[in-house]
Design an enzyme around this catalytic site. Structure first.
Site: not given
Length: 272
Positions: A25, A31-33, A171
């Site tokens: 996504l 990071a990778h989601l 954030d």
């Protein structure tokens, strides 16, 4: 000069043979989601992968990645226990084997939150207001503004619950809030529904803190996000603070500190 296509890091072993395969996504520096399937319940889940950093010393890399994934998971577990709307933690692991040649990656599997990113909700609403070209009657305009006020109060409420539990997000933007709503497939040019629970996501920079300064900075970051991303909705930001006060008894002290943080922000803007 053409760029080589991006190749994401390998998936963790539990997810290499899932059907359907995980769908990427978003990808960031840290990071990778992915959207994937929780194997035990066969339900949608969010998979966050913190890949190894090849430029860091392997021992330091594993230590930092493990520390950050655990900190994120602990914040989420605490917030779920306190009744705050955040994704539940389903599983996590990190790769700390192999000495200096070992991989320092880690992953976190979370509940999938169905709904619309709040940033998208406000973008659609602002597009609707702009497209109306001032043709809305007084009653219609008042109804639209009440919708925004209600969503703003919902945002303030979930942030108040976050701070009441002793957690700082780090954030707070409308990209890290999801509105649980059935009105996902609204057509362009229509006014979006704004009814539903507001859920906080992406706790990669979160930590546990009882500092009023940290809480005030959290709110200030959110306020600045509205100013830069949603100028038409910014005038309703006081509703966020009203919702915050309703859900967090210590809000008065935090909001007083927010005034100081705002003053410092203005001074920095003036100095450049």
């Amino acid at each position: 000069m053409s760029q080589d296509p991006y190749t994401p890091p390998p998936l963790p072993k539990p997810f290499t043979n899932t059907t359907p395969p995980p769908t990427l996504l978003t990808q960031g520096a840290e990071a990778h989601l992915y959207k994937t399937i929780h194997l035990n319940t066969n339900t949608p889940a969010a998979l966050k992968i913190r890949p190894s950093k090849p430029y860091r010393h392997p021992i330091l890399d594993r230590r930092l990645t493990r520390q950050r994934i655990l900190q994120e998971a602990r914040c989420l577990v605490k917030l779920v226990r306190e009744g705050v709307n955040v994704p539940a933690v389903l599983a996590l692991d990190w790769e700390g084997q192999g000495g200096e040649n070992g991989n320092g990656g880690a992953w976190l599997l979370m509940e999938w939150i169905e709904g619309l990113v709040v940033r998208v909700v406000f973008e659609r609403w602002e597009a609707f207001i702009k497209a109306s070209g001032g043709s809305l009657g007084e009653k219609e305009l008042r109804r639209e503004e009440e919708k925004v006020r209600g969503l703003m109060r919902g945002i303030g409420g979930v942030v108040g619950g976050l701070h009441k539990a002793g957690v700082i997000h780090g954030d707070l933007t409308t990209s890290n809030l999801i509105l649980r709503t059935g009105d996902v497939d609204i057509k362009d040019g229509e006014s979006p529904a704004m009814v539903g629970d507001v859920v906080l996501i992406d706790f990669g920079l979160a930590g546990q803190s009882s500092s009023e300064e940290d809480r005030a900075v959290d709110l200030y970051v959110l306020e600045r996000a509205f100013g830069s991303t949603h100028p038409q909705a910014e005038k309703f930001f006081e509703e966020v603070l009203e919702g915050y006060k309703d859900s967090y008894k210590g809000a008065a002290v935090t909001l007083k500190r927010l005034q100081d943080v705002r003053m410092r922000g203005r001074k920095r803007s003036m100095i450049g």
